[in-house]
Design an enzyme around this catalytic site. Structure first.
Site, PDB file in Angstrom:
ATOM      1  N   HIS A  77      19.490  32.370 -15.520  1.00 43.99           N
ATOM      2  CA  HIS A  77      21.187  33.003 -15.734  1.00 43.99           C
ATOM      3  C   HIS A  77      21.915  31.991 -15.225  1.00 43.99           C
ATOM      4  CE1 HIS A  77      24.201  35.415 -17.290  1.00 43.99           C
ATOM      5  NE2 HIS A  77      24.840  35.683 -15.914  1.00 43.99           N
ATOM      6  N   ASP A  80      21.553  28.522 -16.884  1.00 42.68           N
ATOM      7  CA  ASP A  80      22.117  28.560 -18.242  1.00 42.68           C
ATOM      8  C   ASP A  80      23.689  28.556 -18.107  1.00 42.68           C
ATOM      9  OD1 ASP A  80      22.139  29.277 -21.035  1.00 42.68           O
ATOM     10  OD2 ASP A  80      22.932  31.217 -20.560  1.00 42.68           O
TER      11      ASP A  80
END
Length: 105
Positions: A77, A80
């Site tokens: 995450h 990302d």
């Protein structure tokens, strides 16, 4: 998950989010014809991305030294967020350049 790992992940998310936010603000400034402000916001985005990149480089260095870095959903995450911020900033620069050209005509 240890505290150091979470600090790294949160650093990626925070700096990536800040960079994307500055890039968005830069587009808004350019749309209003405030190109000097837009340029300043892009510079702030670059500074945030450098901070995130430094964090990422630290992780890569640890891995290269044989100290395995835990890769979990939090890390994915965080990565990302960073990659999206880089892409968004690059597109913001292109949009600002187009708006600058339109303003000159």
């Amino acid at each position: 998950m240890n505290e150091e790992h979470m600090e790294v992940v949160m650093g990626l998310i925070m700096h990536g989010g800040n960079a994307k936010g500055y890039a968005y603000q830069a587009i808004q400034d350019a749309k209003a014809g405030n190109f000097d402000e837009a340029d300043k916001k892009i510079e702030l985005a670059n500074q945030e991305l450098k901070a995130a990149h430094d964090t990422q480089t630290g992780m890569l260095t640890q891995e290269a030294q044989g100290n395995h870095v835990e890769v979990d959903l939090y890390m994915v995450h965080g990565q990302d967020h960073l990659m999206n911020a880089i892409t968004f900033k690059d597109l913001a620069i292109e949009i600002i350049e187009l708006l600058r050209r339109l303003d000159e005509k």
